[in-house]
Design an enzyme around this catalytic site. Structure first.
Site, PDB file in Angstrom:
ATOM      1  CB  CYS A 119      -1.253  13.323  17.777  1.00 30.20           C
ATOM      2  SG  CYS A 119      -2.259  14.030  19.109  1.00 30.20           S
ATOM      3  CB  CYS A 121      -2.274  18.392  19.368  1.00 30.90           C
ATOM      4  SG  CYS A 121      -0.674  17.593  19.507  1.00 30.90           S
ATOM      5  CB  CYS A 129      -5.052  15.285  20.997  1.00 27.68           C
ATOM      6  SG  CYS A 129      -3.623  16.068  21.775  1.00 27.68           S
ATOM      7  CE  LYS A 194       0.813  12.757  25.119  1.00 33.67           C
ATOM      8  NZ  LYS A 194       0.631  13.096  23.713  1.00 33.67           N
ATOM      9  NE  ARG A 204       1.421  20.292  25.281  1.00 31.64           N
ATOM     10  CZ  ARG A 204       0.646  20.103  26.330  1.00 31.64           C
ATOM     11  NH1 ARG A 204       0.221  21.150  27.031  1.00 31.64           N
ATOM     12  NH2 ARG A 204       0.283  18.893  26.696  1.00 31.64           N
ATOM     13  NE  ARG A 216      -1.911  18.378  24.292  1.00 33.04           N
ATOM     14  CZ  ARG A 216      -2.217  19.268  23.357  1.00 33.04           C
ATOM     15  NH1 ARG A 216      -3.478  19.590  23.140  1.00 33.04           N
ATOM     16  NH2 ARG A 216      -1.251  19.852  22.657  1.00 33.04           N
ATOM     17  CD  GLU A 232      -5.894   4.734  29.203  1.00 33.79           C
ATOM     18  OE1 GLU A 232      -5.873   4.072  28.151  1.00 33.79           O
ATOM     19  OE2 GLU A 232      -6.587   5.762  29.327  1.00 33.79           O
ATOM     20  CE  LYS A 247       4.822  12.389  25.343  1.00 34.12           C
ATOM     21  NZ  LYS A 247       3.966  12.848  24.301  1.00 34.12           N
ATOM     22  CE1 TYR A 312      12.442  15.754  21.026  1.00 32.88           C
ATOM     23  CE2 TYR A 312      12.087  15.167  23.341  1.00 32.88           C
ATOM     24  CZ  TYR A 312      11.587  15.488  22.092  1.00 32.88           C
ATOM     25  OH  TYR A 312      10.236  15.533  21.896  1.00 32.88           O
TER      26      TYR A 312
HETATM   27  C1  PBG Z   1       1.294  14.932  20.581  1.00 34.60           C
HETATM   28  C2  PBG Z   1       2.522  14.717  21.367  1.00 34.60           C
HETATM   29  C3  PBG Z   1       3.062  15.496  22.401  1.00 34.60           C
HETATM   30  C4  PBG Z   1       4.290  14.925  22.723  1.00 34.60           C
HETATM   31  C5  PBG Z   1       4.446  13.804  21.912  1.00 34.60           C
HETATM   32  N1  PBG Z   1       3.326  13.684  21.094  1.00 34.60           N
HETATM   33  C6  PBG Z   1       2.592  16.732  23.032  1.00 34.60           C
HETATM   34  C7  PBG Z   1       1.384  16.752  23.846  1.00 34.60           C
HETATM   35  O1  PBG Z   1       0.753  15.733  24.136  1.00 34.60           O
HETATM   36  O2  PBG Z   1       1.018  17.882  24.185  1.00 34.60           O
HETATM   37  C8  PBG Z   1       5.271  15.438  23.732  1.00 34.60           C
HETATM   38  C9  PBG Z   1       6.683  15.058  23.489  1.00 34.60           C
HETATM   39  C10 PBG Z   1       7.686  15.804  24.294  1.00 34.60           C
HETATM   40  O3  PBG Z   1       7.375  16.629  25.177  1.00 34.60           O
HETATM   41  O4  PBG Z   1       8.873  15.584  24.039  1.00 34.60           O
HETATM   42  N2  PBG Z   1       0.109  14.787  21.252  1.00 34.60           N
END
Ligand code: PBG
Length: 327
Positions: A119, A121, A129, A194, A204, A216, A232, A247, A312
């Site tokens: 990504c 970002c 992103c 997502k 973040r 986003r 998707e 996700k 996590y």
């Molecule tokens: C990158 C990304 C994000 C997460 C995983 N890859 C953040 C976002 O989309 O802002 C979030 C992971 C998490 O909250 O544990 N784009």
């Protein structure tokens, strides 16, 4: 009541309950996210994610040891660069932080399976992103940058790449660049479904990747939709994804189950930072039993249909599996 049929018979003792569990969970399906921060000698607690640590590449061995000790062998790598710019150059730099981390870990721990988040970002000065055109993320202009990032991860030794940007067409773009460069066997785990989610908040903070303006919602999905999830997912199947992801996880169990039913790729669920932080905070305040709630919510995600769980809590869940408290 039909007195001959008593569901409670199967709940009478622990051995029997464990024998007839419908959902089995294996440590092999757990993935632990790891934050790599550019620099040397860095090992810092992440305030928004209690218990998680940012490592510089030279210290990442400690994370590998912690993962392997619990039995977890798959890591999902995120990078935090020192320099950001409009085009996120550190995302695809040969010596970028993730690329360094992969090389450091692969050399010492060939048994690890390294997945990289692909990504922009964390690498762009504006925190979006992709590449901007005015205030809009330009989909088609972004694709070559994502493909270059995935290729540089594969070149550094990544076992699998996981695009999380939500640009249309990025799986196909990544697949062709990987193939053209001889990485035909590197699988793509697509963050196919997502959602634009408040549950990414702690991430973040951890990664310093909040957008500097707006949000986003013009690329991540609207949380009211689940038929769109199928759209998707099917697109990514057509573009050559090898695994799909939904996700976040906990508020999207219906989506996990629909995507599982309507596709035939292995399905990953990402229990995101906000889900972890909620349980941690509630546990710390004595509002609930964190360990029990962790096991229950992980089981729910697998029960919904996930084959792989990114969390996590991967190490703690591995210990719970060994004890028989889960799976
Ligand atoms: C990158 C990304 C994000 C997460 C995983 N890859 C953040 C976002 O989309 O802002 C979030 C992971 C998490 O909250 O544990 N784009």
């Amino acid at each position: 009541m039909n007195e001959m049929i008593r569901p409670r018979r199967l709940r009478g003792n622990e051995r029997l309950r464990r024998m007839v569990r419908e959902t089995r969970v294996s440590i092999d399906s757990l993935v632990w996210p790891l934050f790599l921060r550019e620099g040397k000698n860095i090992r810092e607690e992440i305030p928004s994610l209690p218990g998680q640590i940012r490592y510089s590449p030279d210290q990442a061995a400690e994370a590998a040891e912690r993962a392997l000790r619990s039995g977890v062998r798959a890591l999902l790598l995120f990078g935090i660069p020192n320099e950001k710019d409009e085009r996120g150059s550190q995302a695809y730099a040969k010596n970028g932080v993730v690329q360094q981390g992969i090389r450091a870990l692969k050399e010492r721990y060939p048994e690890l399976f390294l997945i990289t988040d692909v990504c922009m970002c964390e690498y762009t000065s504006h925190g979006h992103c992709g590449i901007l055109n005015g205030r809009r993320v330009d989909n088609d202009k972004t694709l070559p940058y994502l493909a270059a990032t995935a290729l540089s991860h594969a070149t550094a030794g990544a076992d699998m790449v996981a695009p999380s940007d939500m640009m249309d067409g990025r799986v196909a773009a990544i697949r062709s660049v990987l193939d053209e460069n001889g990485y035909t066997d590197t699988p793509i785990l697509s963050y196919a479904v997502k959602y634009s989610s408040a549950f990414y908040g702690p991430f973040r903070d951890a990664a310093g990747s909040a957008p500097s303006f707006g949000n986003r919602k013009s690329y991540q999905m609207d949380f009211h939709n689940s038929r769109e999830a199928i759209k998707e997912a099917l697109l990514d199947v057509e573009e050559g994804a090898d695994l799909l992801m939904v996700k976040p996880a906990m508020s999207y169990l219906d989506v996990i189950s629909r995507v599982k039913a309507e596709t035939n790729l292995p399905l990953a669920a990402y229990s995101v930072s906000g889900e972890y932080a909620m349980l941690k905070a509630a546990g710390a305040q004595g509002l609930l039993d964190e360990y029990a709630a962790m096991c229950e919510s992980a089981a729910g995600i697998y029960r919904a249909g996930a084959d792989v769980l990114i969390t996590y809590y991967a190490r703690e869940l591995a210990e719970a599996i060994k004890k028989g408290d889960l799976g």
